[in-house]
Design a protein around this motif. Structure first.
Motif, short mmCIF file in Angstrom:
data_model
loop_
_atom_site.label_atom_id
_atom_site.label_comp_id
_atom_site.label_asym_id
_atom_site.label_seq_id
_atom_site.Cartn_x
_atom_site.Cartn_y
_atom_site.Cartn_z
N LEU A 13 46.37 60.08 7.58
CA LEU A 13 45.06 59.18 7.76
C LEU A 13 44.45 59.92 8.79
N ARG A 16 40.18 59.61 13.01
CA ARG A 16 39.41 58.57 13.45
C ARG A 16 39.51 57.28 13.42
N TYR A 17 40.82 56.99 12.56
CA TYR A 17 41.57 55.64 12.71
C TYR A 17 42.72 55.40 13.32
N PHE A 20 43.13 51.79 15.04
CA PHE A 20 43.98 50.87 14.25
C PHE A 20 45.48 50.88 14.00
N LEU A 37 43.88 48.52 7.75
CA LEU A 37 43.89 49.00 8.82
C LEU A 37 43.19 47.47 9.58
N ASP A 39 42.01 45.77 13.60
CA ASP A 39 41.97 46.13 15.00
C ASP A 39 43.08 45.66 15.98
N THR A 56 40.19 46.57 7.37
CA THR A 56 39.34 47.37 6.42
C THR A 56 40.49 48.52 5.66
N VAL A 58 41.42 51.77 3.67
CA VAL A 58 40.63 53.12 3.45
C VAL A 58 41.37 53.72 2.26
N GLU A 67 35.60 53.22 2.37
CA GLU A 67 36.32 52.04 3.15
C GLU A 67 35.91 50.70 2.23
N ARG A 305 51.19 56.75 8.76
CA ARG A 305 50.01 57.51 8.58
C ARG A 305 50.11 58.70 7.79
#
Length: 314
Positions: A13, A16-17, A20, A37, A39, A56, A58, A67, A305
């Motif tokens: 993964l 940038r994620y 999450f 994902l 928050d 979200t 991905v 996304e 991930r």
């Protein structure tokens, strides 16, 4: 002594994620990493009887990432796979309610590529694996505490237990249960070893771990299997690979036990000990264990991930 086999790092993964939480993840039939994902600020609401959150999805395909935004989700989804140009989510555990046509939880929900809901259905409790095939059929395996509520011809409601494995051709269709074709020949107590390939689906249900071969219409064969403790499954022609993990003297081992059909029984022929790409033996249990034809994808416990890949040589 088992030969050593190094796994391949298949997908990670993107960084940038990193902030999450990952609710669910899988590898689809195209080899893409899918993840749901959320928050972290929304995670504590899991204590609420009915969650309400945004997420979200991905879809990672080498360097390309798509996304799909999802809004107002009201179940904690632990399963995901691709369906058409969108995705399908499954809630593995559901609240038990007094069954009526309107109160059964619709815990299998499909969304298109823009995040709009396309359909849903009731899929029973205690889902182990949710896998779709290239033709859009939905395969679900179940754990031993599974239940499935159904309407009786007289208008009352009944409950089936230890469902094993079911298939939906579409979300609007009635499910087909593998146990309907196997009767007393197979104990569908717990079905956590499944392989959903292009044209065949295989399962090795607990407790006796027979190899059950199915196509889109029926059970094709049931083969006695001398290799037990199967937690994952890969198939290449007449060669079968059974994923097994165990701890001995404090050391954890991931293994593929290979077998071939001999005199009507699958017999073990050799085995391989799996190590990570840096030649390290994992110190935690393997999870995921997504089997599709000759490929098995898995990840280390606690890390959705990063996924590794094993290819079975025929």
């Amino acid at each position: 002594m088992a030969a050593e086999r190094q796994l391949v790092l298949h997908a990670t993964l993107p960084q940038r994620y990193a902030r999450f939480e990952v609710l669910a993840a899988t590898i689809d039939h195209l080899g893409r990493l899918l993840a749901v994902l959320i928050d972290p600020a929304q995670v504590p609401s899991a204590r609420a009887p009915i969650p309400h959150y945004d997420a979200t999805v991905v879809i990672c395909d080498n360097g390309d990432v798509d996304e799909i935004p999802l809004h107002g989700l009201d179940q904690w989804f632990s399963q995901i796979d691709v369906l058409g140009d969108g995705i399908i989510l499954g809630a593995g555990r559901i609240e038990r309610v007094q069954p009526t046509a309107s109160t059964l939880p619709r815990n299998l929900v499909a969304f298109d590529s823009t995040g709009h809901q396309q359909g849903s259905c009731y899929a029973g409790d205690a889902i182990a694996e949710l896998l779709t095939d290239p033709y859009g059929r939905i395969w679900i395996s179940y754990r031993d505490e599974s239940t499935f509520v159904f309407a009786e011809p007289d208008g009352t409601w009944g409950t089936g237990h230890m469902i094993g494995l079911a298939r939906w051709d579409t979300l609007d269709s009635s499910p087909w249960f593998a146990s309907d074709d196997t009767g007393n020949q197979v104990d569908w107590c717990d079905c956590y070893a499944v392989n959903v390939g292009r044209t065949r689906t295989y399962a090795c249900p607990y407790t006796k771990f027979p190899l059950v071969e199915m196509d889109a219409n029926r059970v094709r064969s049931i083969t006695e299997n001398s290799i037990t403790s199967c937690g994952g499954l890969v198939v290449s022609d007449a060669t079968f690979g059974f994923f097994d993990q165990h701890r001995r003297k404090g050391k954890l081992s991931w293994m593929i036990r290979k077998g071939e059909l001999q005199d009507g029984v699958i017999t073990e022929t050799e085995n391989e000990e799996l190590v990570l790409p840096d030649a390290r033996r994992s110190k935690v249990w393997a999870r995921g264990k997504i089997g599709r034809d000759s490929t098995l994808w898995l990840h280390e416990d606690g890390n959705h991930r990063q996924w590794y890949r094993y290819e079975l040589d025929s």
